[in-house]
Motif scaffolding. Structure first.
Motif, mmCIF file in Angstrom:
data_model
loop_
_atom_site.group_PDB
_atom_site.id
_atom_site.type_symbol
_atom_site.label_atom_id
_atom_site.label_comp_id
_atom_site.label_asym_id
_atom_site.label_seq_id
_atom_site.Cartn_x
_atom_site.Cartn_y
_atom_site.Cartn_z
ATOM 1 N N ASP A 172 45.946 30.404 -16.813
ATOM 2 C CA ASP A 172 46.624 29.683 -17.951
ATOM 3 C C ASP A 172 48.533 29.152 -18.065
ATOM 4 N N ASP A 173 48.764 30.173 -17.065
ATOM 5 C CA ASP A 173 50.036 30.870 -17.031
ATOM 6 C C ASP A 173 50.394 28.818 -16.550
ATOM 7 N N PHE A 174 50.301 28.875 -14.942
ATOM 8 C CA PHE A 174 49.955 27.767 -14.532
ATOM 9 C C PHE A 174 49.593 26.072 -16.000
ATOM 10 N N TYR A 175 48.836 26.862 -17.093
ATOM 11 C CA TYR A 175 48.974 25.108 -17.507
ATOM 12 C C TYR A 175 49.367 24.856 -18.855
ATOM 13 N N PHE A 176 49.824 26.131 -18.805
ATOM 14 C CA PHE A 176 51.305 26.227 -19.689
ATOM 15 C C PHE A 176 52.760 25.673 -19.171
ATOM 16 N N VAL A 177 52.825 26.045 -17.959
ATOM 17 C CA VAL A 177 53.899 25.659 -17.174
ATOM 18 C C VAL A 177 54.009 24.222 -17.378
ATOM 19 N N LEU A 188 56.178 27.315 -9.588
ATOM 20 C CA LEU A 188 55.295 28.284 -9.398
ATOM 21 C C LEU A 188 56.247 29.320 -9.577
ATOM 22 N N ILE A 189 57.270 29.361 -9.440
ATOM 23 C CA ILE A 189 58.523 30.656 -9.872
ATOM 24 C C ILE A 189 58.374 30.314 -11.712
ATOM 25 N N PHE A 190 58.282 29.699 -12.118
ATOM 26 C CA PHE A 190 57.850 29.544 -13.943
ATOM 27 C C PHE A 190 56.356 29.990 -14.175
ATOM 28 N N LEU A 227 59.692 16.769 -4.731
ATOM 29 C CA LEU A 227 58.436 17.477 -5.451
ATOM 30 C C LEU A 227 58.686 18.615 -4.980
ATOM 31 N N ALA A 228 59.097 19.107 -3.899
ATOM 32 C CA ALA A 228 59.040 20.492 -3.353
ATOM 33 C C ALA A 228 59.964 21.344 -4.604
ATOM 34 N N GLY A 229 61.345 20.819 -5.505
ATOM 35 C CA GLY A 229 62.023 21.202 -6.274
ATOM 36 C C GLY A 229 60.777 21.396 -7.153
ATOM 37 N N LEU A 261 55.781 33.931 -16.199
ATOM 38 C CA LEU A 261 55.193 33.789 -17.332
ATOM 39 C C LEU A 261 54.169 34.674 -17.222
ATOM 40 N N TYR A 262 53.142 34.887 -15.705
ATOM 41 C CA TYR A 262 52.315 36.046 -15.669
ATOM 42 C C TYR A 262 52.981 37.376 -15.821
ATOM 43 N N ILE A 263 54.070 37.252 -15.188
ATOM 44 C CA ILE A 263 54.282 38.699 -15.332
ATOM 45 C C ILE A 263 54.757 39.247 -16.722
#
Length: 187
Positions: A163-168, A146-148, A138-140, A152-154
């Motif tokens: 929205d980026d969290f949603y897409f990931v 979080l990384i992706f 779960l941590a992985g 995607l945000y940057i």
């Protein structure tokens, strides 16, 4: 023991069944404490609770019997909670102190039992998580999300962090919410 060609751990089955019974017992005791139930239903809940108490007491005694050091077993916090959780206070107190109306205090003792049962259940879940390394998995997954999301945000064409969290999440789970329909041309 084998089941459908697979090796099955008998102790794990008993542990799982006891935890399921504990969850059902917690729910039934809580319902009986919060709501006024018909006498037959309340008696059924008490009988189920008494049976669960007998099973938990049997498990506690078996674990005590097979423990290497009986005094160390009795000193452990988990084992004291397990002993408290296995005592059917509703049945024992009226027998020990007849004629005294302690119904108000039964609720406090039931609450103590619910807390003890809940602690037993949480301890069992923690052992399961550690044994299966689910915490690392779960941590992985969380770290990957979080990384992706950050990447995607940057570097992506971003609308907002949500929205980026949603897409990931949609991409990782391959759900595909919000995908447009491709037009089909029949010639």
């Amino acid at each position: 023991m084998k089941f459908k060609g697979q090796e099955v751990n008998f102790e794990m089955i008993i542990w799982f069944a006891l935890n399921i019974l504990i969850i059902i017992d917690i729910l039934l005791i809580t319902i009986a404490m919060l709501f006024t139930l018909p006498e037959g239903t309340e008696m059924g809940i008490q009988m189920f609770d008494f049976c669960v108490c007998i099973l938990l007491m049997a498990e506690w005694l078996i674990n005590l019997y097979f423990s290497a050091s009986k005094t160390e077993y009795l000193k452990e916090k988990y084992n004291i909670l397990a002993l408290i959780a296995s005592i059917p206070f509703d049945v024992i107190i009226p027998i020990v102190i007849p004629g005294i109306n302690l119904l108000r205090y039964f609720r406090l003792l039931k609450l103590l039992r619910i807390i003890a049962l809940f602690n037993m259940f949480i301890d069992g879940i923690n052992r399961f998580i550690k044994k299966t390394n689910l915490d690392k998995i779960l941590a992985g997954v969380f770290l990957t999300i979080l990384i992706f999301t950050g990447a995607l945000y940057i570097w992506g064409t971003s609308y907002s962090l949500f929205d980026d969290f949603y897409f990931v999440i949609v991409t990782l789970t391959t759900v595909g919410y919000g995908q447009s329909q491709l037009p089909f041309h029949h010639s």
